[in-house]
Design a protein around this motif. Sequence first.
Motif, PDB file in Angstrom:
ATOM      1  N   ASP A 251       6.462  12.124  57.596  1.00 27.23           N
ATOM      2  CA  ASP A 251       6.910  12.290  58.974  1.00 27.23           C
ATOM      3  C   ASP A 251       8.349  12.789  59.029  1.00 27.23           C
ATOM      4  O   ASP A 251       8.727  13.552  59.919  1.00 27.23           O
ATOM      5  CB  ASP A 251       6.766  10.972  59.753  1.00 27.23           C
ATOM      6  CG  ASP A 251       7.629   9.874  59.166  1.00 27.23           C
ATOM      7  OD1 ASP A 251       7.630   9.730  57.923  1.00 27.23           O
ATOM      8  OD2 ASP A 251       8.288   9.156  59.935  1.00 27.23           O
ATOM      9  N   LEU A 252       9.181  12.377  58.053  1.00 22.87           N
ATOM     10  CA  LEU A 252      10.550  12.883  58.006  1.00 22.87           C
ATOM     11  C   LEU A 252      10.577  14.369  57.669  1.00 22.87           C
ATOM     12  O   LEU A 252      11.408  15.120  58.173  1.00 22.87           O
ATOM     13  CB  LEU A 252      11.362  12.108  56.969  1.00 22.87           C
ATOM     14  CG  LEU A 252      11.832  10.706  57.346  1.00 22.87           C
ATOM     15  CD1 LEU A 252      12.667  10.109  56.213  1.00 22.87           C
ATOM     16  CD2 LEU A 252      12.639  10.713  58.630  1.00 22.87           C
ATOM     17  N   LYS A 254       8.647  16.548  58.612  1.00 21.15           N
ATOM     18  CA  LYS A 254       8.332  17.357  59.791  1.00 21.15           C
ATOM     19  C   LYS A 254       9.584  17.743  60.572  1.00 21.15           C
ATOM     20  O   LYS A 254       9.556  18.679  61.364  1.00 21.15           O
ATOM     21  CB  LYS A 254       7.361  16.589  60.688  1.00 21.15           C
ATOM     22  CG  LYS A 254       5.983  16.365  60.066  1.00 21.15           C
ATOM     23  CD  LYS A 254       5.095  15.549  60.986  1.00 21.15           C
ATOM     24  CE  LYS A 254       3.736  15.285  60.338  1.00 21.15           C
ATOM     25  NZ  LYS A 254       2.862  14.450  61.214  1.00 21.15           N
ATOM     26  N   THR A 255      10.677  17.001  60.387  1.00 25.46           N
ATOM     27  CA  THR A 255      11.950  17.356  61.020  1.00 25.46           C
ATOM     28  C   THR A 255      12.523  18.576  60.307  1.00 25.46           C
ATOM     29  O   THR A 255      12.695  18.562  59.090  1.00 25.46           O
ATOM     30  CB  THR A 255      12.939  16.182  60.935  1.00 25.46           C
ATOM     31  OG1 THR A 255      12.350  15.024  61.526  1.00 25.46           O
ATOM     32  CG2 THR A 255      14.241  16.520  61.647  1.00 25.46           C
ATOM     33  N   GLN A 256      12.836  19.635  61.054  1.00 25.38           N
ATOM     34  CA  GLN A 256      13.197  20.905  60.424  1.00 25.38           C
ATOM     35  C   GLN A 256      14.402  20.791  59.509  1.00 25.38           C
ATOM     36  O   GLN A 256      14.380  21.294  58.377  1.00 25.38           O
ATOM     37  CB  GLN A 256      13.458  21.975  61.493  1.00 25.38           C
ATOM     38  CG  GLN A 256      13.844  23.331  60.867  1.00 25.38           C
ATOM     39  CD  GLN A 256      13.757  24.469  61.854  1.00 25.38           C
ATOM     40  OE1 GLN A 256      12.998  24.404  62.805  1.00 25.38           O
ATOM     41  NE2 GLN A 256      14.517  25.526  61.630  1.00 25.38           N
ATOM     42  N   ASN A 257      15.481  20.145  59.965  1.00 19.20           N
ATOM     43  CA  ASN A 257      16.667  20.059  59.134  1.00 19.20           C
ATOM     44  C   ASN A 257      16.425  19.264  57.858  1.00 19.20           C
ATOM     45  O   ASN A 257      17.013  19.548  56.812  1.00 19.20           O
ATOM     46  CB  ASN A 257      17.828  19.436  59.919  1.00 19.20           C
ATOM     47  CG  ASN A 257      18.623  20.483  60.666  1.00 19.20           C
ATOM     48  OD1 ASN A 257      18.270  21.652  60.686  1.00 19.20           O
ATOM     49  ND2 ASN A 257      19.707  20.072  61.297  1.00 19.20           N
ATOM     50  N   SER A 377      20.000  13.682  61.093  1.00 22.96           N
ATOM     51  CA  SER A 377      18.799  13.973  61.873  1.00 22.96           C
ATOM     52  C   SER A 377      17.836  12.793  61.948  1.00 22.96           C
ATOM     53  O   SER A 377      16.784  12.908  62.575  1.00 22.96           O
ATOM     54  CB  SER A 377      18.057  15.182  61.270  1.00 22.96           C
ATOM     55  OG  SER A 377      18.879  16.328  61.271  1.00 22.96           O
ATOM     56  N   VAL A 378      18.194  11.667  61.298  1.00 24.73           N
ATOM     57  CA  VAL A 378      17.276  10.528  61.275  1.00 24.73           C
ATOM     58  C   VAL A 378      17.973   9.301  61.836  1.00 24.73           C
ATOM     59  O   VAL A 378      19.196   9.267  61.999  1.00 24.73           O
ATOM     60  CB  VAL A 378      16.790  10.243  59.835  1.00 24.73           C
ATOM     61  CG1 VAL A 378      16.068  11.459  59.273  1.00 24.73           C
ATOM     62  CG2 VAL A 378      17.946   9.839  58.928  1.00 24.73           C
ATOM     63  N   ASP A 453      25.879  17.298  66.133  1.00 26.94           N
ATOM     64  CA  ASP A 453      25.402  15.965  65.752  1.00 26.94           C
ATOM     65  C   ASP A 453      26.290  14.877  66.336  1.00 26.94           C
ATOM     66  O   ASP A 453      25.820  13.838  66.785  1.00 26.94           O
ATOM     67  CB  ASP A 453      25.363  15.833  64.232  1.00 26.94           C
ATOM     68  CG  ASP A 453      24.271  16.688  63.609  1.00 26.94           C
ATOM     69  OD1 ASP A 453      23.305  17.013  64.324  1.00 26.94           O
ATOM     70  OD2 ASP A 453      24.388  17.036  62.422  1.00 26.94           O
TER      71      ASP A 453
END
Length: 462
Positions: A251-252, A254-257, A377-378, A453
Motif C-alpha cells: 500500500d505504501l 502505491k504512493t508515487q513519491n 509522504s507517510v 511538505d
Amino acid sequence: MAFTGILLGMSASIMMQTILATVLPQVVGELGGAQLYSWVFSGYMVTSTVTIPIFAKLADLYGRKRFYLGGMLVFLIGSALSGTADSMTKLVVYRALQGLGAGAIAPAAIAIISDLFPIEQRGKMLGILAVVQILANLMGPLLGGYITDNFGWQWSFFAVLPVGILASIFVERGLSELLKTSSASDFAKIDWAGGLLLGIGTTMFIQALRNSVDWQGKPLLTLLLFGLAGMIFTAFFRQEKRHPDPVVSLDLIKTQNVLVSLVSAFLLGAVMYGTIAVLPIYGQALWGGTSLQGGKLLLLFTLGTGLGGIISGKLSQKFSYARLAIGGWTVVTMGFTLLAFTSRIDVSNFLMALLNLISGFGLGITIVLFLLPAQNSVAENRRSVAAGLVQLSRNLGGAIGIPLITGLLTASGGLDRTTGTIGKFFVIFLVLALLSALGAIIGNRFKGSVIIDRENSRIKHF
C-alpha cells in the motif's frame, strides 16, 4: 548526544565498506578465492537487505533504541571475526553476520532522527548525516590502505570497533525512550515467511546474475537459478498481498513519491556500491603500487560525494525533488561517460581525478533526496517502515549491482591482473553511466518539495 551516537554508528558501517573495497584486492591475493570477490560485498548486502523490513517492524513494536544497540553489537562481533578470517569462505560468512547487524541499525537510526527533529529540520539533519558518512568514506581508503600496508589487512577490520563502541555509549546515555511492550500475537503477526522468501530469492538471483555475466560454462545451471528465483519472487509477492502486515508494504508503494524513491534508491545502490567495489582495482591498474595507491580514486570519488552531500540539504529547501534528482543524476552520467572514454586513451592523472570527483559530487546530491520524499509522504507511525523500504531498495540495488559490475570485470580478466588493464574498464563505466541516466529519467517522476511538505504538515496540524 543521541544524534552524535547515530552519526558515529552509521559512519562505522559506511567506513567498513570503503575500507574493505581498498584492502580486498590484497586479501584475495593472500587468501585466494577470487571467485568469491563479489560475495564478500553481496553477502553483507543480502543479509542487511532482507532483514531491514523485519527489524524496522520490530523496532516500531519494541523500541528503536534497543534494536539500534543490538544491531551495533552484532555488527561489531562480525567485524572482529572478519579480522580473524583465514579463508575467503569464512570472510563471506563473517561479513554476512556484519550485514545482519547493519540491517537492524539502519531503519532504527533513520527513525530515531525523525523522532528527534521536526519535519522542517529533517532535511538539514539528514544532510549532516550524509556529510559525516562521506567523511567516514574519505577516511576509509586512507585508513584501510595505511593499516594494510603497515600492519596487515586483518587490522583494518578492527579499526571500526572503537567507533562502534563509542556510538553505542552515546545512544545508550543520550536517548530516552519508553520501553515498548507487545504481545506474543504481535510478534507472531510479523511476516517471517515473506522475509525468508525475499532472502532466498535475492540470493539465487545474485548467483544467477554472477553466472550469466561470466557464464562459467554452466548455462543450464544459470537458467535454472533464474527460473527458481522468478518462482520464489512470485511466491513472495503473493505472500505480501495476502499477509495483513507484509514485509514490503504494497500500500505504501502505491504512493508515487514512495515508489519513485524506491526505484531511485535501487539505482543509487547499484551505482554507488558497484563503484566502491571496482574503483580501488581501477586505481591499481592505473597507477599500480600498494593498497593505499589503489584507494586514491575511491578517496576522490567519496570526496566528491561529500561535497555534494554538504549542499544537498540546503538545495532541498530551494528546489523540487524532481529538479534535484535530474540535476544530480545528470552530473553522474556525464562523469561516468567521460571516464568510460578516457579509460581508452592516455590522459593526465589530474583529469582522471577530476572526473571521479565530479561523478561523486552528482551522487552526493541525490543521496539525501530519496529518504525525504518517502518519509514526508507517510504517517508518523510508519516512518520506520518507509525508511526501511528505502534502505531495502538501496541495498538490493547494491546486492545486484556489485556482482553485475565485478562480474563484468572478472569476465574481462581485469580482476586477476591489475597493471595494464585500464582499457577493460570501458564497459564498467559505460554501464554505470547508463544506470545513472535511468536514474535521471525516474527522478523526473518525483512530486512536490520540502517546502510543500512543510506547508502540508502545518495544515494537517492546524
